[in-house]
Scaffold this active site. Sequence first.
Site, PDB file in Angstrom:
ATOM      1  CG  ASP A   1     -17.165 -23.598  -3.824  1.00 33.67           C
ATOM      2  OD1 ASP A   1     -16.558 -23.205  -2.800  1.00 33.67           O
ATOM      3  OD2 ASP A   1     -17.734 -24.697  -3.881  1.00 33.67           O
ATOM      4  CB  SER A   2     -13.157 -25.761  -3.455  1.00 32.40           C
ATOM      5  OG  SER A   2     -14.275 -26.119  -2.665  1.00 32.40           O
TER       6      SER A   2
ATOM      7  CG  HIS B   1     -19.292 -27.830  -0.381  1.00 37.87           C
ATOM      8  ND1 HIS B   1     -18.353 -26.879  -0.687  1.00 37.87           N
ATOM      9  CD2 HIS B   1     -19.185 -28.785  -1.334  1.00 37.87           C
ATOM     10  CE1 HIS B   1     -17.697 -27.245  -1.780  1.00 37.87           C
ATOM     11  NE2 HIS B   1     -18.179 -28.398  -2.194  1.00 37.87           N
TER      12      HIS B   1
ATOM     13  CB  CYS C   1     -18.393 -24.694   4.544  1.00 40.48           C
ATOM     14  SG  CYS C   1     -17.950 -25.691   3.091  1.00 40.48           S
TER      15      CYS C   1
ATOM     16  CB  CYS D   1     -15.043 -20.721  -1.779  1.00 43.79           C
ATOM     17  SG  CYS D   1     -13.960 -21.900  -0.951  1.00 43.79           S
TER      18      CYS D   1
ATOM     19  CD  GLU E   1     -17.596 -31.048  -4.561  1.00 39.54           C
ATOM     20  OE1 GLU E   1     -17.577 -31.525  -5.716  1.00 39.54           O
ATOM     21  OE2 GLU E   1     -17.780 -29.830  -4.341  1.00 39.54           O
TER      22      GLU E   1
HETATM   23  N1  DGL Z   1     -17.155 -24.489  -0.216  1.00 42.59           N
HETATM   24  C1  DGL Z   1     -15.960 -24.157   0.415  1.00 42.59           C
HETATM   25  C2  DGL Z   1     -16.127 -23.201   1.561  1.00 42.59           C
HETATM   26  O1  DGL Z   1     -17.070 -22.463   1.599  1.00 42.59           O
HETATM   27  C3  DGL Z   1     -14.867 -25.113   0.667  1.00 42.59           C
HETATM   28  C4  DGL Z   1     -15.001 -26.576   0.625  1.00 42.59           C
HETATM   29  C5  DGL Z   1     -13.645 -27.219   0.494  1.00 42.59           C
HETATM   30  O2  DGL Z   1     -13.146 -27.213  -0.640  1.00 42.59           O
HETATM   31  O3  DGL Z   1     -13.068 -27.682   1.481  1.00 42.59           O
HETATM   32  O4  DGL Z   1     -15.294 -23.138   2.425  1.00 42.59           O
END
Ligand code: DGL
Length: 270
Positions: free
Chosen positions: A11-12, A187, A185, A74, A153
């Site tokens: 993931d990012s 997150h 997402c 992600c 984050e």
């Molecule tokens: N967690 C990521 C997603 O599912 C991306 C968050 C990001 O880096 O912008 O898209």
Amino acid sequence: MNNTQPIGFIDSGVGGLTVIKEAMKQLPNENMIYLGDTARCPYGPRPAEQVVAYTWEMTRFLMKQGIKMLVIACNTATAVALEEISKELPIPVIGVIASGTRAAVKATKNQQIGIIGTVGTVNSQSYEQAIKSRVASATVFSLACPKFVPLVESNQTNSPIAKKIVAETLQPLQNKKIDTLILGCTHYPLLRPIIQNVMGKDVQLVDSGAETISEVSMLLDYFSLVSLNTPEPGKLVCYTTGSTKMFDEIANTWLERTDIQSKQIQLGDA
Ligand code: DGL
């Protein structure tokens, strides 16, 4: 292929830990490696080619660790890189968008579905296309929520500012009569109680990442890759390209553990 080899998750940043949480529940015998590219997070506003390049860098790192399956935990990376990476890798590669779509199509009663995600995911129209290709009569409302990832984050998911930002951002979805909202997402499940509160109890939230683990479980069976009858529970090893302190704080709280100590690595220009 040895079945005790780990499953890789990328993931990012810390978002993919929401996928890991479900994996630990459904697949407790599996060894897992997680890599969050925290130093270059967010991916959401970046051009697609850059997200593809970064996703390849993470993938190569995990391939060197001998993973038996890759989960692109992600949505932003899944939208732009899944097809290419799954074609080239000799192991199964799973993204998070197909499972989220299937779960939303199953959950909705009025075919009015909302999807929230990063700018990259929303612009890719991946969810919209996937939903429409299954249920042509569905109406899909997509909304980018670029302020959500920085809240997660920075470990501010319970703050008054988080409540204010979530309420303001989701305003455009309020009068759309959606009965299902995809958290597109990984997150966002960390903000789930606030999102649910803002949308109301009649809107069913779909956690794409968590849904993906049922697919991972099925594919482990299909490819005879399940780690069975291990004497100890599977191990989780975490890597981040950013601050290990912040990563460990979020990981230990979210996964209800105290022992996670991530290792910092460097990728490309991170
Ligand atoms: N967690 C990521 C997603 O599912 C991306 C968050 C990001 O880096 O912008 O898209």
